[in-house]
Enzyme design. Sequence first.
Site, mmCIF file in Angstrom:
data_model
loop_
_atom_site.group_PDB
_atom_site.id
_atom_site.type_symbol
_atom_site.label_atom_id
_atom_site.label_comp_id
_atom_site.label_asym_id
_atom_site.label_seq_id
_atom_site.Cartn_x
_atom_site.Cartn_y
_atom_site.Cartn_z
ATOM 1 N N ARG A 9 -11.111 14.827 8.537
ATOM 2 C CA ARG A 9 -11.984 15.220 7.417
ATOM 3 C C ARG A 9 -13.378 15.565 7.930
ATOM 4 O O ARG A 9 -13.902 14.882 8.811
ATOM 5 C CB ARG A 9 -12.088 14.087 6.401
ATOM 6 N N GLU A 55 -7.894 -5.819 5.568
ATOM 7 C CA GLU A 55 -7.848 -5.470 4.142
ATOM 8 C C GLU A 55 -6.684 -6.174 3.441
ATOM 9 O O GLU A 55 -6.801 -6.578 2.291
ATOM 10 C CB GLU A 55 -7.736 -3.951 3.993
ATOM 11 N N ASN A 114 0.869 -1.176 0.000
ATOM 12 C CA ASN A 114 0.000 0.000 0.000
ATOM 13 C C ASN A 114 0.906 1.226 0.000
ATOM 14 O O ASN A 114 1.503 1.566 1.013
ATOM 15 C CB ASN A 114 -0.879 -0.043 1.262
ATOM 16 N N ARG A 174 -2.733 -2.249 -3.221
ATOM 17 C CA ARG A 174 -3.953 -1.485 -2.964
ATOM 18 C C ARG A 174 -3.935 -0.260 -3.873
ATOM 19 O O ARG A 174 -2.977 0.504 -3.875
ATOM 20 C CB ARG A 174 -3.984 -1.053 -1.503
ATOM 21 N N HIS A 190 -13.128 2.321 0.771
ATOM 22 C CA HIS A 190 -13.125 1.295 1.832
ATOM 23 C C HIS A 190 -13.829 0.016 1.377
ATOM 24 O O HIS A 190 -14.275 -0.774 2.209
ATOM 25 C CB HIS A 190 -13.848 1.790 3.116
#
Length: 394
Positions: free
Chosen positions: A237, A381, A10, A87, A176
């Site tokens: 965020r 993940e 990733n 990813r 996600h």
Amino acid sequence: MQARHILVINCGSSSIKFALIHEAHSQTFLSGEAQNLGTYDAELHWRRGPEHDSLMIPNADHRAALSQLLPIVQGACGGKLHGIGHRVVHGGERFSAARRIDPQVLAEIKATAHLAPLHNPANLLGIEATLKQFPNLPQVAVFDTAFHHSLPEYAFRYALPEQLYRDHGIRRYGFHGTSHRYVSARAAEMSNLPIEDSSWLSAHLGNGCSTCAVVNGQSRDTSMGLTPLEGVVMGTRSGDVDPNLHSHLAMALGWDIEKIDYMLNHDAGLLGLSGLSNDMRTLEQAHHDGHEGATLAIEVFCYRLAKSLAAMSCALPRLDGLIFTGGIGENSPLIRAKTVAHLRLLNLQLDDEANERYIRGLSGTIHAYGHPRVLVIPTNEERQIALDTLQLLH
Ligand code: ADP
């Protein structure tokens, strides 16, 4: 056939997170991160079981870091690395599933980069460096957006002029996806329900947060949109704000678009509300100590999360369960309790003792007897990316 190892990568703009996954074991074999790439402080650190190790790699770029990484990875799997799974944040409308990387797929990922200018270029950097470093290993791209390809058009379109969608791809994509897919499949397994006939609400609550409605193993709606800024409150965020905020801040305060964008992505969310931290552990502690900003941030976070889950329930034929995952979802009984308390109309209620029990990597059900299921499921993940990679290489 011998069990296989997959390296999952990733890549960020100055970091590479990695994990070595063995197909037969749910525990991660080896994991780590190269940080501060491109600077004098570049460093590689990794963990193998209980052992931690690190190496300074001054001024290393992605490629140099990968060349240091390879011997460590090959050492850990006895030289039997089978493939690499990457990813990739944004797959746009082109990618509805993982793809084996070839020149055409690489070109298509590049063509999608404008949709995720903060993420895809970094992912590409990693893929290109890895292809150069390991030219003989098959490599696969797994997209965060792919799971949400099943959204019906009425869920993915914004109420904007059609030409913006047609010519510029302005629509909701969702992110996600790998996590929502993994935990909903696990929820079905844990509940002895076939995934093809099951119906879930999923809340992934990490630094980024999103909700998802999963019906029969497919995403039917999700809270993030064109970018990962839309939806619920996150660490830094804002989640949803009035779309007129940009013009208001420009006119009232003279802010330019970069400043507004930076604020919404980096200075807002839990950090902005609390004036203290984006980290939920810090906020919970401060809340217990009477910090008003932390208390407000937690209240807004839970209320807005519950509102989003209630909205997602519109996409479900029935509710087989609500799933909490991500660092906050897996570890915070307080956030789970406060969120579920807003969802009385869905008949949700927690068993307080079970809610306290399921933390630190434990999965289980935490609902009160006679009420719809609520599950805590640690996401994985990396494992899902490794499984997708193996499936494509088969
Ligand atoms: P990322 O999205 O970067 O993968 P994680 O899934 O690790 O992030 O989630 C990070 C968030 O989880 C942080 O806000 C952190 O404070 C929170 N978290 C981790 N452990 C706990 C805990 N015990 N209680 C409350 N929040 C926690």
